[in-house]
Design a protein around this motif. Structure first.
Motif, PDB file in Angstrom:
ATOM      1  N   PRO A  38       0.801  -1.226   0.000  1.00 28.62           N
ATOM      2  CA  PRO A  38       0.000   0.000   0.000  1.00 28.62           C
ATOM      3  C   PRO A  38       0.834   1.275   0.000  1.00 28.62           C
ATOM      4  N   VAL A  39       2.114   1.176   0.329  1.00 29.85           N
ATOM      5  CA  VAL A  39       2.985   2.351   0.363  1.00 29.85           C
ATOM      6  C   VAL A  39       3.585   2.620  -1.007  1.00 29.85           C
ATOM      7  N   THR A  40       4.148   1.577  -1.631  1.00 31.20           N
ATOM      8  CA  THR A  40       4.854   1.755  -2.899  1.00 31.20           C
ATOM      9  C   THR A  40       3.968   1.496  -4.115  1.00 31.20           C
ATOM     10  N   GLY A  41       2.872   0.755  -3.908  1.00 30.91           N
ATOM     11  CA  GLY A  41       2.044   0.365  -5.038  1.00 30.91           C
ATOM     12  C   GLY A  41       2.649  -0.761  -5.850  1.00 30.91           C
ATOM     13  N   GLU A  42       3.769  -1.281  -5.404  1.00 32.45           N
ATOM     14  CA  GLU A  42       4.461  -2.354  -6.108  1.00 32.45           C
ATOM     15  C   GLU A  42       4.055  -3.711  -5.529  1.00 32.45           C
ATOM     16  N   THR A  60      -9.311 -18.209  11.688  1.00 30.18           N
ATOM     17  CA  THR A  60      -9.875 -17.159  10.851  1.00 30.18           C
ATOM     18  C   THR A  60      -8.727 -16.289  10.351  1.00 30.18           C
ATOM     19  N   GLU A  61      -9.041 -15.333   9.484  1.00 24.89           N
ATOM     20  CA  GLU A  61      -7.991 -14.476   8.934  1.00 24.89           C
ATOM     21  C   GLU A  61      -7.253 -13.711  10.026  1.00 24.89           C
ATOM     22  N   ALA A  62      -7.960 -13.366  11.112  1.00 24.33           N
ATOM     23  CA  ALA A  62      -7.323 -12.646  12.212  1.00 24.33           C
ATOM     24  C   ALA A  62      -6.254 -13.483  12.905  1.00 24.33           C
ATOM     25  N   GLY A  63      -6.305 -14.796  12.725  1.00 23.97           N
ATOM     26  CA  GLY A  63      -5.332 -15.673  13.361  1.00 23.97           C
ATOM     27  C   GLY A  63      -4.107 -15.954  12.522  1.00 23.97           C
ATOM     28  N   HIS A  97       4.157  -7.702   7.873  1.00 25.66           N
ATOM     29  CA  HIS A  97       3.620  -6.818   6.842  1.00 25.66           C
ATOM     30  C   HIS A  97       2.253  -6.302   7.274  1.00 25.66           C
ATOM     31  N   GLY A  98       2.093  -4.981   7.255  1.00 26.12           N
ATOM     32  CA  GLY A  98       0.805  -4.394   7.576  1.00 26.12           C
ATOM     33  C   GLY A  98       0.532  -4.336   9.063  1.00 26.12           C
ATOM     34  N   LEU A  99      -0.705  -4.011   9.402  1.00 28.07           N
ATOM     35  CA  LEU A  99      -1.118  -3.833  10.784  1.00 28.07           C
ATOM     36  C   LEU A  99      -1.805  -5.088  11.305  1.00 28.07           C
ATOM     37  N   GLY A 100      -1.712  -5.303  12.608  1.00 25.15           N
ATOM     38  CA  GLY A 100      -2.424  -6.415  13.221  1.00 25.15           C
ATOM     39  C   GLY A 100      -1.859  -7.748  12.808  1.00 25.15           C
TER      40      GLY A 100
END
Length: 233
Positions: A38-42, A60-63, A97-100
């Motif tokens: 999401p930062v570079t678009g690459e 689940t996806e959260a896990g 990578h990313g949050l959470g």
């Protein structure tokens, strides 16, 4: 390669819902794929892997832990050796990578380093029987031929991940391995192939034990330790 974790979650839930496949809370699964940064678009290569302490059957996806594969690969250049394994597990926090997302487990390196898009690491009773047998290496060769390779016991972590990756590279026809003293690992190009390979290893181990194993492998029951009838338990 996978572009979303949806197939991984479905596979994990199916594998984790059967106690013959893996004991409750045990094992981990993964998928590698490409997403857009999401930062570079690459495009960026990612690893989705079941987080530490989670249950496959209810995942689940959260896990899932989500990690940048290039950053995990970069750790090979700074790996100080088996005496400092704990430092490598701590370094996974800097590869996320990313949050959470869930905290990555100590088995993450196994999933990252094996050259396959999908990897399952499971603890089925039949696989553990081979993994903990005194002659486990010989039994693995007899039961599976060249399709499943024996991996000598090593504490889970960075070096074990390197070991399994090297064994897979040296045995291109193999679909998985028996981890001495531990469990099984299988892989595949697709989620369906990884699941199929995992189940093949488990059922082949079950069939071998049924055909070759002793009825009472631990000896006869000691009378005073006999199990109570179900109604009295």
């Amino acid at each position: 390669m996978a572009s979303t974790p949806h197939d991984l979650i479905a596979r994990s839930n199916k594998l984790g819902s059967d106690p013959r496949v893996t004991n409750y809370g045990g094992g981990n699964t993964s998928a590698k794929g490409t997403a857009t940064d999401p930062v570079t678009g690459e495009p960026v290569e990612l690893l989705w892997v079941k987080g530490s302490g989670g249950d496959l059957g209810t995942l689940t996806e959260a896990g899932l832990g989500v990690l940048n594969l290039a950053r995990i690969e970069a750790l090979k250049a700074t790996y100080p050796g088996v005496d400092r394994e704990d430092e490598m597990v701590a370094a996974l926090d800097y590869c996320r990578h990313g949050l959470g997302g869930a905290a990555p487990s100590i088995d993450t390196f196994m999933h990252a380093f094996v050259d396959a898009a999908h990897v399952d690491h499971l603890h089925p009773d039949s696989g553990i029987a081979f993994a903990t047998a005194k002659d486990g290496e010989k039994l693995t060769k007899r039961a599976f031929g060249d399709k499943v390779v024996w991996v000598p016991w090593r504490r889970p972590g960075f070096q074990l991940g390197l070991d399994i990756a090297a064994i897979k590279a040296a045995n291109p026809g193999a679909i998985g391995c028996i981890l001495g003293g531990h469990g099984i690992t299988a892989w595949g190009r697709t989620s369906a192939e990884a699941q199929k390979n995992s189940l093949w290893i488990i059922t082949t181990a079950e069939d071998y034990i049924a055909a070759k194993g002793k009825k009472s492998p631990f000896g006869t029951t000691v009378a005073k330790n006999k199990a109570l009838p179900p109604a009295e338990r």
